[in-house]
Scaffold this motif. Structure first.
Motif, PDB file in Angstrom:
ATOM      1  N   ALA A   1      46.335  93.733  -8.574  1.00 18.23           N
ATOM      2  CA  ALA A   1      45.841  95.205  -8.307  1.00 18.23           C
ATOM      3  C   ALA A   1      45.076  95.893  -9.757  1.00 18.23           C
ATOM      4  N   ILE A   2      45.992  95.477 -10.672  1.00 23.15           N
ATOM      5  CA  ILE A   2      45.346  96.056 -12.137  1.00 23.15           C
ATOM      6  C   ILE A   2      43.983  95.499 -12.281  1.00 23.15           C
ATOM      7  N   GLU A   3      44.130  94.124 -12.319  1.00 24.64           N
ATOM      8  CA  GLU A   3      42.714  93.410 -12.296  1.00 24.64           C
ATOM      9  C   GLU A   3      41.644  94.106 -11.743  1.00 24.64           C
ATOM     10  N   ARG A   4      41.748  94.152 -10.562  1.00 25.59           N
ATOM     11  CA  ARG A   4      40.888  94.911  -9.635  1.00 25.59           C
ATOM     12  C   ARG A   4      40.336  96.367 -10.177  1.00 25.59           C
ATOM     13  N   GLU A   5      41.388  97.157 -10.588  1.00 26.06           N
ATOM     14  CA  GLU A   5      40.980  98.327 -11.164  1.00 26.06           C
ATOM     15  C   GLU A   5      40.356  98.304 -12.419  1.00 26.06           C
ATOM     16  N   MET A   6      40.648  97.297 -13.266  1.00 27.26           N
ATOM     17  CA  MET A   6      40.314  97.427 -14.582  1.00 27.26           C
ATOM     18  C   MET A   6      38.868  96.901 -14.821  1.00 27.26           C
ATOM     19  N   SER A   7      38.451  95.811 -13.998  1.00 26.37           N
ATOM     20  CA  SER A   7      37.501  95.042 -14.218  1.00 26.37           C
ATOM     21  C   SER A   7      36.019  96.065 -14.077  1.00 26.37           C
ATOM     22  N   PRO A   8      36.029  97.088 -13.307  1.00 31.71           N
ATOM     23  CA  PRO A   8      34.668  97.752 -13.442  1.00 31.71           C
ATOM     24  C   PRO A   8      34.842  98.811 -14.421  1.00 31.71           C
ATOM     25  N   ILE A   9      36.128  99.285 -14.906  1.00 34.67           N
ATOM     26  CA  ILE A   9      36.281 100.224 -15.780  1.00 34.67           C
ATOM     27  C   ILE A   9      35.696  99.660 -17.246  1.00 34.67           C
ATOM     28  N   THR A  10      36.314  98.429 -17.554  1.00 36.81           N
ATOM     29  CA  THR A  10      35.969  97.844 -18.700  1.00 36.81           C
ATOM     30  C   THR A  10      34.568  97.320 -18.965  1.00 36.81           C
ATOM     31  N   SER A  11      33.937  97.054 -17.706  1.00 43.95           N
ATOM     32  CA  SER A  11      32.525  96.866 -17.562  1.00 43.95           C
ATOM     33  C   SER A  11      31.721  98.039 -18.158  1.00 43.95           C
ATOM     34  N   ARG A  12      32.326  99.303 -17.575  1.00 37.72           N
ATOM     35  CA  ARG A  12      31.679 100.522 -17.869  1.00 37.72           C
ATOM     36  C   ARG A  12      31.627 100.849 -19.198  1.00 37.72           C
ATOM     37  N   HIS A  13      32.927 100.638 -19.752  1.00 36.89           N
ATOM     38  CA  HIS A  13      33.205 100.952 -21.390  1.00 36.89           C
ATOM     39  C   HIS A  13      32.343  99.678 -22.165  1.00 36.89           C
ATOM     40  N   TRP A  14      32.057  98.826 -22.068  1.00 33.88           N
ATOM     41  CA  TRP A  14      31.328  97.896 -22.829  1.00 33.88           C
ATOM     42  C   TRP A  14      29.686  98.200 -22.705  1.00 33.88           C
ATOM     43  N   SER A  15      29.324  98.577 -21.294  1.00 34.47           N
ATOM     44  CA  SER A  15      27.898  99.030 -21.043  1.00 34.47           C
ATOM     45  C   SER A  15      27.716 100.268 -21.881  1.00 34.47           C
ATOM     46  N   ALA A  16      28.526 101.134 -21.959  1.00 35.12           N
ATOM     47  CA  ALA A  16      28.376 102.182 -22.955  1.00 35.12           C
ATOM     48  C   ALA A  16      28.056 102.168 -24.192  1.00 35.12           C
ATOM     49  N   ILE A  17      29.086 101.232 -24.901  1.00 34.00           N
ATOM     50  CA  ILE A  17      28.841 100.800 -26.242  1.00 34.00           C
ATOM     51  C   ILE A  17      27.529 100.023 -26.365  1.00 34.00           C
ATOM     52  N   MET A  18      27.113  99.112 -25.804  1.00 32.11           N
ATOM     53  CA  MET A  18      26.126  98.227 -26.037  1.00 32.11           C
ATOM     54  C   MET A  18      24.680  98.716 -25.695  1.00 32.11           C
ATOM     55  N   MET A  19      24.676  99.959 -25.001  1.00 31.67           N
ATOM     56  CA  MET A  19      23.575 100.727 -24.731  1.00 31.67           C
ATOM     57  C   MET A  19      23.466 102.024 -25.265  1.00 31.67           C
ATOM     58  N   ASP A  20      24.335 102.322 -26.217  1.00 32.22           N
ATOM     59  CA  ASP A  20      24.231 103.603 -26.982  1.00 32.22           C
ATOM     60  C   ASP A  20      23.323 103.589 -27.784  1.00 32.22           C
ATOM     61  N   ALA A  21      22.469 104.620 -27.746  1.00 39.12           N
ATOM     62  CA  ALA A  21      21.153 104.765 -28.433  1.00 39.12           C
ATOM     63  C   ALA A  21      21.501 104.734 -30.165  1.00 39.12           C
ATOM     64  N   GLY A  22      22.447 105.683 -30.208  1.00 38.36           N
ATOM     65  CA  GLY A  22      22.911 105.888 -31.617  1.00 38.36           C
ATOM     66  C   GLY A  22      23.495 104.774 -32.398  1.00 38.36           C
ATOM     67  N   LEU A  23      24.314 104.052 -31.603  1.00 41.63           N
ATOM     68  CA  LEU A  23      24.965 102.902 -32.420  1.00 41.63           C
ATOM     69  C   LEU A  23      23.687 101.909 -32.505  1.00 41.63           C
TER      70      LEU A  23
END
Length: 695
Positions: free
Chosen positions: A103-125
């Motif tokens: 259940a945690i795995e199902r919850e976390m997979s989209p959350i962690t994906s969103r987290h990494w997308s935000a970092i890797m697409m951050d214009a400032g970084l």
């Protein structure tokens, strides 16, 4: 009440009752598995994600102009807490899961994906990374630093950092959806595998089964509350020998169909719609990033470079393999007809009659061979080989506890100096809480930045567990698998790099199988077999005559094995070479591609699409299942370096192997690494010869 402000970067601001709130004072900082409960995981993830986000924000806000230390190295230092939480969690979800963890795995997979997308697409970084990258020639970086900078920059570009705002939003949504679908795919396969058991409750249904298999099936039945009966499960360590030895064709068919149709049953575990959506989303992702197909996108960052290069290798092998398989099928049909079976050979017949042909041709009986392949002795053989090649020593730490009672733990040291190299965990037996297959993973990777950190590596297998007090006996394939996964483990353990993101197995997908497939060769040497293959009852070493038979039979059934594997790789490549996969029917597409290839009716793909976890439980081997064969071109050639030296443990060759392959991580291009070891790149000749497919 929260824990005091922690100095350790991996510690989190959580209640003291949560083990992730503090630095672990356990021996070697091994995770305190007995203290970690499912209710600790989600709070730890939330805190770790927040901490990582803050660490990245501070890099972006750094007032000094971007340089290697304050941008690239700072990103390397960030996320230590998240790595620790993920290292524990994802290993548990694969090897010892339960409904709470799933259940945690199902919850976390989209959350962690969103987290990494935000970092890797951050214009400032990305602006900071790009600024450092553009000045790379003037920075006087060493070779590893330059490699890290180049890989970091390319990683951002491949993650969408150059896209416009609308495309970034869409790519992040695609990544999030793919993460959720991959998790569901994997859980569906595990559910189908763990819920199936063919219970055999009559003596007649056990016809042909050898004692070692009966013992494993009895234990499997008892584990399912069926004392006194026998169970055929979908673990390879049971299903494959059952298909090999059972003389009950009706039961072989029933078990094979269940095995073949994992992930294909209508209902909650049906993976067909998941596959269709994943293929479509991957194609869209590739186009957003400027690639014609997903295969072009994935392979652009691998040794192979293009789908055309992959197809060329696969078809080079496919044609002779299919011809050899036709010869093998004719031999099996002749044997079956001699026993009064006049129908065509079906996929559930192949292993059964192939074993009989092997016994007739080579007098090599798996039931006779198996007592020489005790699990503990094969583990010792793998360790001894590592000692001879790389100077390692292994000490079992019986006072340390793993995440399951079956897990064993060894400290790995340099034999001469006693220097600590890492911890190795071995989890060898099948159980319903573990996904099928065999793999290597890490609870902690190696790095030097910020202080020396040595790795904690795990091998997970699915061997049949023996009766209490009896030794675990392996098949020849099981023994090779153990050596294969230990080759991966050594790639992690011997890693000797500064930056964690370049460490160990963090190499291109079609290079990562080289250390593992190469290591298999040592198991088949006389030096190893004569010393470690001792009979479970008599203690006698394996007779030379039996070793000779094994060697003579090495290319036996290679038409079948190569067709089974290569068809899977070609179907994977075909799915991900689609430019417009909308409205895809995965099974119809699979069937059409196999028909185009002329797939023999007597053989099925090693991994049919609805349970092809390599490709659809995540992005790991998507458009990349070919990589085992690509690496096999190298492993066949690489072992020849030892043969040419006249010593399978030749110190000079082993030293180069350790320096350029096993210890180097991703500090240089894979082709360059192989050339430094061997003096040249390989050709497919050694592969075709190894598989007995040379003209």
């Amino acid at each position: 009440m929260t824990a005091p402000e922690a100095t350790a970067p991996e510690a989190l601001d959580l209640p003291e009752s949560n083990p992730f709130s503090r630095a672990w004072e356990t021996p070697f900082k091994l995770p305190p598995f007995a203290e970690i409960a499912p209710e600790h995981i989600r709070p730890a993830f939330d805190a770790a994600l927040a901490k990582h986000k803050a660490e990245i924000a501070s890099i972006i806000a750094e007032p000094a102009k971007p340089d290697f230390a304050n941008t690239i190295e700072a990103m390397e230092q960030a996320g230590r807490a998240l790595s620790r939480v993920g290292g524990v969690f994802y290993n548990l979800t694969g090897a010892h899961t339960n409904e709470a963890l799933q259940a945690i795995e199902r919850e976390m997979s989209p959350i962690t994906s969103r987290h990494w997308s935000a970092i890797m697409m951050d214009a400032g970084l990305f602006a900071r990374v790009e600024r450092v990258y553009e000045r790379r020639e003037a920075l006087h970086l060493d070779a590893e630093q330059l490699r890290l900078l180049e890989r970091s920059y390319k990683g951002f570009v491949r993650s969408g950092a150059r896209l416009g705002p609308g495309d970034k939003t869409r790519l992040a949504a695609i990544n999030e959806r793919l993460a959720a679908l991959g998790t569901q795919f994997s859980q569906n396969v595990l559910k189908d595998e763990s819920s199936y058991a063919l219970i055999l409750d009559e003596e007649a249904k056990l016809a042909g089964l050898p004692p070692f298999l009966l013992a494993a099936m009895a234990r499997a039945a008892a584990d399912r509350g069926q004392e006194g009966k026998h169970a055929v499960t979908l673990s390879r360590s049971i299903i494959e020998p059952f298909l090999t030895f059972s003389t009950r064709r009706d039961l072989r068919e029933e078990a094979f169909i269940a095995w073949s149709k994992r992930g294909e049953h209508a209902g909650k575990t049906d993976n067909r719609a998941i596959v269709a959506e994943m293929v479509a989303l991957r194609a869209e992702k590739a186009k957003l990033l400027g690639f014609r197909t997903f295969a072009h996108f994935k392979l652009d960052d691998c040794m192979a470079k293009t789908p055309e290069n992959v197809r060329e290798l696969l078809e080079l092998v496919w044609k002779p393999a299919k011809a050899r398989a036709a010869e093998e099928a004719a031999n099996l049909a002749a044997l079956a007809q001699g026993e009064g079976e006049n129908g065509p050979i079906r996929p559930w017949d192949w292993r059964h009659y192939a074993e009989k042909v092997r016994q007739q041709t080579y007098a090599l009986d798996e039931a006779v061979l198996k007592p020489y392949l005790q699990l503990d002795r094969i583990i010792a053989a793998a360790f001894d080989t590592a000692g001879k090649l790389f100077g390692l020593a292994f000490e079992e730490m019986t006072d340390l506890a793993g995440y399951h009672p079956d897990v064993r733990i060894w400290e790995v040291k340099e034999a001469r100096s006693g220097r600590h190299i890492g911890l190795f965990l071995g989890d060898y037996f099948a159980r319903s809480s573990k996904r099928s297959g065999a793999w290597m993973s890490a609870f902690r990777g190696q790095r030097k930045l910020g202080g020396e950190v040595r790795p904690i590596i795990v091998n997970v297998c699915n061997f049949a567990k023996p009766e209490e007090g009896k030794p675990a006996l392996l098949s020849l394939d099981d023994a090779r698998t153990l050596f294969h996964e230990f080759g991966h483990a050594l790639h992690g353990l011997l890693s000797d790099v500064t930056y964690g993101s370049l460490a160990g197995t963090s190499v291109s997908r079609d290079f990562v199988e080289l250390p593992s497939q190469l290591y298999e060769h040592w198991f088949m040497t006389e030096e190893v077999m004569q010393r470690f293959c001792l009979h479970a009852e008599t203690g006698e070493p394996i007779p030379q005559a039996l070793i000779d038979k094994i060697r003579q039979a090495q290319t036996f059934n290679q038409g079948f094995a190569t067709v089974e594997y290569t068809s899977s790789a070609l179907v994977d490549l075909a799915f991900h070479s689609l430019e417009k996969p909308e409205g895809l029917d995965p099974l119809a597409f699979e069937a059409a591609e196999l028909a185009r290839l002329g797939m023999p009716a007597e053989i099925t793909m090693r991994h049919r699409t609805p349970h092809f976890t390599h490709v659809f439980s995540g992005d790991g081997y998507s458009a990349g299942y070919y990589s085992y064969l690509w690496s096999e071109v190298m492993d066949a050639d690489a072992f020849n370096a030892f043969i040419e030296a006249g010593d399978v443990f030749a110190p000079e060759v082993a030293g180069k192997l350790k320096r350029y392959i096993y210890s180097a991580g991703d500090t240089r291009d894979a082709a360059e690494a192989y050339t430094l070891f061997r003096g040249r790149l390989p050709t497919p000749d050694a592969l075709l010869e190894k598989r007995g497919l040379a003209a």
